[in-house]
Design a protein around this motif. Structure first.
Motif, PDB file in Angstrom:
ATOM      1  N   LEU A  10       0.533  -1.156  -0.076  1.00 45.15           N
ATOM      2  CA  LEU A  10      -0.207  -0.005  -0.086  1.00 45.15           C
ATOM      3  C   LEU A  10       0.848   1.206   0.166  1.00 45.15           C
ATOM      4  O   LEU A  10       1.997   1.246   0.395  1.00 45.15           O
ATOM      5  N   PHE A  11       0.250   2.329  -0.495  1.00 41.72           N
ATOM      6  CA  PHE A  11       1.036   3.596  -0.315  1.00 41.72           C
ATOM      7  C   PHE A  11       0.148   4.778   0.182  1.00 41.72           C
ATOM      8  O   PHE A  11      -0.987   4.744   0.076  1.00 41.72           O
ATOM      9  N   CYS A  12       0.770   5.624   0.837  1.00 37.73           N
ATOM     10  CA  CYS A  12       0.025   6.834   1.565  1.00 37.73           C
ATOM     11  C   CYS A  12       0.564   8.082   1.346  1.00 37.73           C
ATOM     12  O   CYS A  12       1.765   8.104   0.998  1.00 37.73           O
ATOM     13  N   CYS A  13      -0.314   9.112   2.002  1.00 37.86           N
ATOM     14  CA  CYS A  13       0.469  10.322   2.015  1.00 37.86           C
ATOM     15  C   CYS A  13       0.098  10.901   3.337  1.00 37.86           C
ATOM     16  O   CYS A  13      -0.519  10.350   4.350  1.00 37.86           O
ATOM     17  N   GLY A  14      -0.303  12.445   3.383  1.00 36.56           N
ATOM     18  CA  GLY A  14      -0.977  12.796   4.529  1.00 36.56           C
ATOM     19  C   GLY A  14       0.322  13.462   5.191  1.00 36.56           C
ATOM     20  O   GLY A  14       1.276  13.811   5.090  1.00 36.56           O
ATOM     21  N   LEU A  16       2.368  11.791   7.428  1.00 33.42           N
ATOM     22  CA  LEU A  16       3.433  11.062   7.655  1.00 33.42           C
ATOM     23  C   LEU A  16       4.541  11.595   6.612  1.00 33.42           C
ATOM     24  O   LEU A  16       5.703  11.384   6.785  1.00 33.42           O
ATOM     25  N   ILE A  17       4.324  12.156   5.404  1.00 33.16           N
ATOM     26  CA  ILE A  17       5.192  12.998   4.561  1.00 33.16           C
ATOM     27  C   ILE A  17       4.859  14.377   4.351  1.00 33.16           C
ATOM     28  O   ILE A  17       3.940  14.695   3.812  1.00 33.16           O
ATOM     29  N   LYS A 414      -8.483  -0.758  -5.465  1.00 33.62           N
ATOM     30  CA  LYS A 414      -9.167   0.457  -4.753  1.00 33.62           C
ATOM     31  C   LYS A 414      -9.343   0.156  -3.281  1.00 33.62           C
ATOM     32  O   LYS A 414     -10.033  -1.029  -2.866  1.00 33.62           O
ATOM     33  N   VAL A 415      -9.008   0.751  -2.391  1.00 31.66           N
ATOM     34  CA  VAL A 415      -9.089   0.882  -0.897  1.00 31.66           C
ATOM     35  C   VAL A 415      -9.518   2.260  -0.349  1.00 31.66           C
ATOM     36  O   VAL A 415      -9.423   3.111  -1.074  1.00 31.66           O
ATOM     37  N   THR A 416      -9.868   2.003   0.954  1.00 31.74           N
ATOM     38  CA  THR A 416     -10.112   3.295   1.479  1.00 31.74           C
ATOM     39  C   THR A 416      -8.933   4.178   1.919  1.00 31.74           C
ATOM     40  O   THR A 416      -7.863   3.685   1.852  1.00 31.74           O
ATOM     41  N   LYS A 417      -9.298   5.362   2.301  1.00 33.61           N
ATOM     42  CA  LYS A 417      -8.029   6.201   2.659  1.00 33.61           C
ATOM     43  C   LYS A 417      -7.667   5.593   3.861  1.00 33.61           C
ATOM     44  O   LYS A 417      -6.155   5.689   3.994  1.00 33.61           O
ATOM     45  N   GLU A 418      -8.445   4.970   4.952  1.00 34.66           N
ATOM     46  CA  GLU A 418      -7.792   4.690   6.261  1.00 34.66           C
ATOM     47  C   GLU A 418      -6.725   3.450   5.940  1.00 34.66           C
ATOM     48  O   GLU A 418      -5.693   3.160   6.643  1.00 34.66           O
ATOM     49  N   GLU A 419      -7.411   2.573   5.059  1.00 37.07           N
ATOM     50  CA  GLU A 419      -6.565   1.249   4.538  1.00 37.07           C
ATOM     51  C   GLU A 419      -5.177   1.643   3.939  1.00 37.07           C
ATOM     52  O   GLU A 419      -4.102   1.322   4.373  1.00 37.07           O
ATOM     53  N   TRP A 420      -5.412   2.856   3.177  1.00 37.37           N
ATOM     54  CA  TRP A 420      -4.298   3.316   2.171  1.00 37.37           C
ATOM     55  C   TRP A 420      -3.142   3.996   3.173  1.00 37.37           C
ATOM     56  O   TRP A 420      -1.907   3.736   2.833  1.00 37.37           O
ATOM     57  N   GLU A 421      -3.362   4.634   4.288  1.00 42.73           N
ATOM     58  CA  GLU A 421      -2.359   5.182   5.261  1.00 42.73           C
ATOM     59  C   GLU A 421      -1.776   4.393   6.061  1.00 42.73           C
ATOM     60  O   GLU A 421      -0.753   4.895   6.765  1.00 42.73           O
ATOM     61  N   LYS A 422      -2.272   3.030   5.982  1.00 43.93           N
ATOM     62  CA  LYS A 422      -1.488   2.200   7.028  1.00 43.93           C
ATOM     63  C   LYS A 422      -0.077   1.802   6.685  1.00 43.93           C
ATOM     64  O   LYS A 422       0.556   1.575   7.489  1.00 43.93           O
ATOM     65  N   TYR A 423       0.091   1.825   5.231  1.00 39.81           N
ATOM     66  CA  TYR A 423       1.273   1.275   4.699  1.00 39.81           C
ATOM     67  C   TYR A 423       2.077   2.379   3.986  1.00 39.81           C
ATOM     68  O   TYR A 423       1.552   2.778   3.115  1.00 39.81           O
ATOM     69  N   CYS A 424       3.128   3.024   4.197  1.00 40.74           N
ATOM     70  CA  CYS A 424       3.873   4.048   3.791  1.00 40.74           C
ATOM     71  C   CYS A 424       5.120   4.345   4.418  1.00 40.74           C
ATOM     72  O   CYS A 424       5.496   4.245   5.658  1.00 40.74           O
ATOM     73  N   PRO A 425       6.026   4.278   3.482  1.00 43.12           N
ATOM     74  CA  PRO A 425       7.462   4.804   3.795  1.00 43.12           C
ATOM     75  C   PRO A 425       7.510   6.118   4.519  1.00 43.12           C
ATOM     76  O   PRO A 425       6.970   6.942   4.044  1.00 43.12           O
TER      77      PRO A 425
END
Length: 432
Positions: A10-14, A16-17, A414-425
């Motif tokens: 998964l990849f995320c933003c917000g 954390l970055i 496609k996933v939810t934003k919450e799922e998406w933000e769980k896994y992020c470098p």
């Protein structure tokens, strides 16, 4: 033996970055309420073999069944499951401490008969030849030698002269240039056109080569480790290409010309040193008509060189493709394990990693490339081939190297934003 392994990322933003809020989400896919759609990318690893046959890999429909096949070394594997293989020339297995015969492979209908043939670029200093598809007949394919001597560890098949048909890019006899294919008679030797002026500047193991329009005149220029060559207005009169010196790399590999920051000026993505460390992109700038470049480091010889703490050596091959379907092209590269016999290169025995670097538009107008590990036991060879093998509109990766022969089938979900933000470098603090 064929082995399968599944990787999911998964990849995320917000928060954390920094500066990346809403930047990584897919911009090309929106739902009815126009809210962002978040994509999850999986990779299914298919191990065709753990033997060393080739450091190049290609794709084509060699049996005309509508499914894409892959070619690595002297064998091609039938899609869509890649379980059945065919020998198109004598098979040789190589010692990983040495080199294979084949560095680059392409599937392409060269003679125009409707059947994909195989173009093989062997180890530098050897000829280039294409193998004529026998149209379903068993046995070795007819070999047609078309270039007697190919130098450079980053030759390419790309369009140069202005039409849609490709030329072979390489150096020979000390000169940089391209071989033009006579498509009416591709069986005869392909004519070499030199673009460099002084003999001897390019040799058998020269690294770093690419093409693209640097100065915005609509014509493709050559880029190499020590500068770029401006294509003249006309090619039919033998007009010399103008050289613009710039130290892009200490060796390089594929040099990708693309507008990274979308300012209307083409930039360059490449490896700083293919046998040591470094992945960089060069931002083109203009001042009073003069072209210059600013260096942006994605990885280096220390973990602290990367905002994400990623470090690996010997990134001897790279490609550019939209992995996650957001409309932005990402970088795919990794480690060429045992590029030289150990202990010549640093970290020779480190894990053979394969990464994709996600392009991100930051809110402050800058560009980021976020690394995601695909695998740690394959890496790259001298060529990465990326095509949609199974028709799901998601690009797949084909690699041959000293670890074996591999396919990575990608899938988006496609996933939810919450799922998406769980896994992020998480971007690490840069240390002095």
């Amino acid at each position: 033996m064929l082995k399968l392994k599944i990787f999911g990322f998964l990849f995320c933003c917000g928060s954390l970055i920094s500066n990346s809020i809403d930047a990584i989400a897919s911009e090309s896919e929106k739902n009815d309420s126009d809210s962002t759609v978040y994509n999850r990318v999986f990779f299914e690893k298919i191990t065709l073999s753990n033997k060393f046959y080739s450091e190049g890999a290609g794709v084509g429909d060699f049996n005309r069944d509508g499914y894409k096949d892959v070619v690595i070394g002297a064998q091609w594997y039938e899609g869509p499951d890649f379980k059945r293989k065919h020998e198109y020339r004598p098979i040789k297995e190589f010692d990983p401490a040495e080199y294979s015969e084949t560095f680059y492979l392409y599937g392409k209908d060269i003679n125009g008969d409707g059947w994909d043939d195989i173009l093989a670029i062997d180890i530098p200093g050897k000829p280039a030849a294409w193998y004529e598809n026998p149209k379903g007949k068993e046995g070795h394919w007819k070999r047609i030698e078309v270039v007697p001597w190919v130098g450079n560890e980053s030759p390419g098949l790309d369009t140069v002269v202005g039409d849609e048909r490709p030329e072979l890019l390489f150096n020979t006899d000390g000169y940089l240039g391209y071989a033009e294919i006579d498509w009416e008679n591709p069986y005869k030797e392909w004519k070499f056109h030199k673009i460099s002026t002084a003999k001897g500047a390019f040799f058998i193991y020269t690294h770093g080569l690419g093409v693209g329009d640097i100065n915005g005149d609509g014509r493709k220029d050559f880029v190499e480790s020590m500068g770029w060559w401006e294509q003249p207005e006309t090619l039919d009169k033998g007009t010399a290409w103008k050289f613009h010196r710039f130290h892009f790399t200490d060796g390089g590999a594929q040099m990708i010309v693309t507008d990274v920051n979308e300012d209307g000026l083409n930039d360059i993505i490449t490896v700083w040193h293919p046998h040591k460390y470094g992945l960089v992109w060069w931002e083109q700038t203009r001042s009073e008509g003069k072209i210059d470049f600013i260096k942006h480091i994605l990885t280096g010889e220390k973990e602290s060189d990367s905002p994400y703490g990623v470090k690996f050596s010997q990134a001897h091959a790279l490609a550019l493709v939209d992995i996650d379907g957001d409309g932005l092209e990402d970088i795919v590269t990794g480690k060429r394990w045992w590029a030289h016999r150990p202990p010549i290169d640093p970290d020779s025995d480190a894990p053979a990693v394969l990464y994709w670097f996600k392009k991100v538009r930051n809110k402050d107008g800058t560009i980021d490339f976020i690394p995601f590990l695909i695998d740690d036991d394959s890496g790259v060879g001298t060529q990465i081939t990326i095509e949609d093998l199974n028709g799901d509109s998601s690009p797949d990766i084909v690699i041959g190297n000293k670890k074996g022969e591999f396919i990575f089938l990608s899938k988006r979900e496609k996933v939810t934003k919450e799922e998406w933000e769980k896994y992020c470098p998480v971007k690490k603090e840069v240390m002095n």
